[in-house]
Design an enzyme around this catalytic site. Structure first.
Site, PDB file in Angstrom:
ATOM      1  N   TYR A 185      26.441  34.093  14.702  1.00 25.28           N
ATOM      2  CA  TYR A 185      27.266  35.208  15.171  1.00 25.28           C
ATOM      3  C   TYR A 185      28.188  34.749  16.300  1.00 25.28           C
ATOM      4  O   TYR A 185      29.394  35.052  16.303  1.00 25.28           O
ATOM      5  CB  TYR A 185      26.373  36.348  15.649  1.00 25.28           C
ATOM      6  CG  TYR A 185      27.109  37.615  16.006  1.00 25.28           C
ATOM      7  CD1 TYR A 185      27.815  38.323  15.038  1.00 25.28           C
ATOM      8  CD2 TYR A 185      27.098  38.124  17.311  1.00 25.28           C
ATOM      9  CE1 TYR A 185      28.486  39.507  15.358  1.00 25.28           C
ATOM     10  CE2 TYR A 185      27.764  39.288  17.639  1.00 25.28           C
ATOM     11  CZ  TYR A 185      28.459  39.973  16.661  1.00 25.28           C
ATOM     12  OH  TYR A 185      29.125  41.134  16.978  1.00 25.28           O
TER      13      TYR A 185
ATOM     14  N   LYS B 289      32.370  34.700  15.874  1.00 25.03           N
ATOM     15  CA  LYS B 289      33.206  35.501  16.771  1.00 25.03           C
ATOM     16  C   LYS B 289      34.092  34.616  17.642  1.00 25.03           C
ATOM     17  O   LYS B 289      35.248  34.953  17.930  1.00 25.03           O
ATOM     18  CB  LYS B 289      32.334  36.427  17.625  1.00 25.03           C
ATOM     19  CG  LYS B 289      31.696  37.563  16.846  1.00 25.03           C
ATOM     20  CD  LYS B 289      32.746  38.450  16.179  1.00 25.03           C
ATOM     21  CE  LYS B 289      32.143  39.633  15.452  1.00 25.03           C
ATOM     22  NZ  LYS B 289      33.162  40.500  14.825  1.00 25.03           N
TER      23      LYS B 289
ATOM     24  N   ASN C 151      37.601  44.631  11.563  1.00 29.76           N
ATOM     25  CA  ASN C 151      36.409  45.184  12.191  1.00 29.76           C
ATOM     26  C   ASN C 151      35.111  44.771  11.506  1.00 29.76           C
ATOM     27  O   ASN C 151      34.084  44.613  12.156  1.00 29.76           O
ATOM     28  CB  ASN C 151      36.518  46.721  12.210  1.00 29.76           C
ATOM     29  CG  ASN C 151      35.191  47.382  12.491  1.00 29.76           C
ATOM     30  OD1 ASN C 151      34.681  47.367  13.601  1.00 29.76           O
ATOM     31  ND2 ASN C 151      34.594  47.973  11.448  1.00 29.76           N
TER      32      ASN C 151
ATOM     33  N   THR D 219      25.665  51.651  17.601  1.00 28.78           N
ATOM     34  CA  THR D 219      25.886  51.652  16.160  1.00 28.78           C
ATOM     35  C   THR D 219      24.647  51.155  15.431  1.00 28.78           C
ATOM     36  O   THR D 219      23.654  50.765  16.042  1.00 28.78           O
ATOM     37  CB  THR D 219      27.068  50.733  15.797  1.00 28.78           C
ATOM     38  OG1 THR D 219      26.740  49.380  16.186  1.00 28.78           O
ATOM     39  CG2 THR D 219      28.343  51.160  16.518  1.00 28.78           C
TER      40      THR D 219
END
Length: 244
Positions: free
Chosen positions: A149, A153, A83, A183
């Site tokens: 990013y 991923k 995670n 978040t």
């Protein structure tokens, strides 16, 4: 069943840890700091290791020890949830900090791949391994300012595809996009200068319109899918495609 979870101290990771522990699944949490709230809520079942997963050398040293094998000893079923991750550096290529690139690749890619290998080796008694990479829509769609990013991923997605082709008996793997979650990472995205992330307004609108999923709701659905017999049928998936 026992679970190893990275980034369990806040956001989605903390919610996943709480969901697993609430279902009486022991959790070994790996993060730079401990989660005092989880430790208080679950005095039994939670073990925590303070470890900077972006420091590949430190992770390698830790994996050379016996903590992981001791935690997993005798468990017939093992879950690994990768995670932990960072969105930085954000911005066009020339504005990206070199050390931030290295840290992102180490945390977002190297750590999940190292842990995936280590967990299978450290649990010879298991006959059921489930590896879940927390992926992103950014793995499947390119966004301006997010080249690092997106790339990291996407690496997890392709890792899951290739591991699935190995057809290791008892091993299931899925790189799962969880949707857009309310978040600290989303707060960070909304505070990014427009010149570094031109799509910022899209995420501001999602927050304003209440379109973000709560970490707790996402964690419940994620764990439901992780424990479901269908897990691993698709090496790359989106949690929003499954019924809540």
């Amino acid at each position: 069943m026992k679970a190893i979870l990275t980034g369990h101290t806040r956001g989605l990771g903390a919610a996943i840890a709480g969901e697993l522990l609430g279902r009486h699944i022991p959790v070994l949490g790996l993060a730079r700091r401990r989660n005092a709230d989880l430790a208080q809520r679950f005095p039994v079942g939670l073990e925590q290791v303070e470890l900077d997963l972006a420091d590949t050398g430190s992770l390698e040293d830790w994996l050379a020890g016996d903590t992981l094998a001791t935690f997993l000893a005798g468990s017939p079923s093992v879950v690994l949830i990768n995670n932990a991750g960072v969105v930085q550096p954000v911005g066009p290529l020339g504005a990206q900090d070199i050390l931030s690139i290295a840290r992102a690749v180490a945390l977002n890619v190297a750590a999940p791949l190292m842990l995936s290998r280590a967990v299978t080796a450290a649990s010879p008694a298991a006959h059921d391994w489930r590896i879940l990479h927390v992926s992103s829509g950014a793995a499947r769609n390119a966004y301006p300012g997010w080249s690092v990013y997106c790339a990291t991923k996407a690496a997890l997605d392709h890792h899951a595809r290739a591991v699935a082709l190995d057809k290791v008996p008892g091993l299931r793997i899925c790189s799962l996009a969880p949707g857009v979650i309310d978040t600290d990472m989303q707060t960070e995205i909304r505070s990014t200068p427009m010149e570094n992330f031109p799509l910022r307004e899209r995420f501001e609108a999602m927050k304003r319109d209440g379109a973000l999923t709560s970490p707790e709701d996402c964690a419940r659905r994620l764990v439901d899918y992780l424990l479901d017999a269908r897990f691993g049928e698709m090496p790359v998936a989106d949690l929003r495609d499954f019924a809540s």
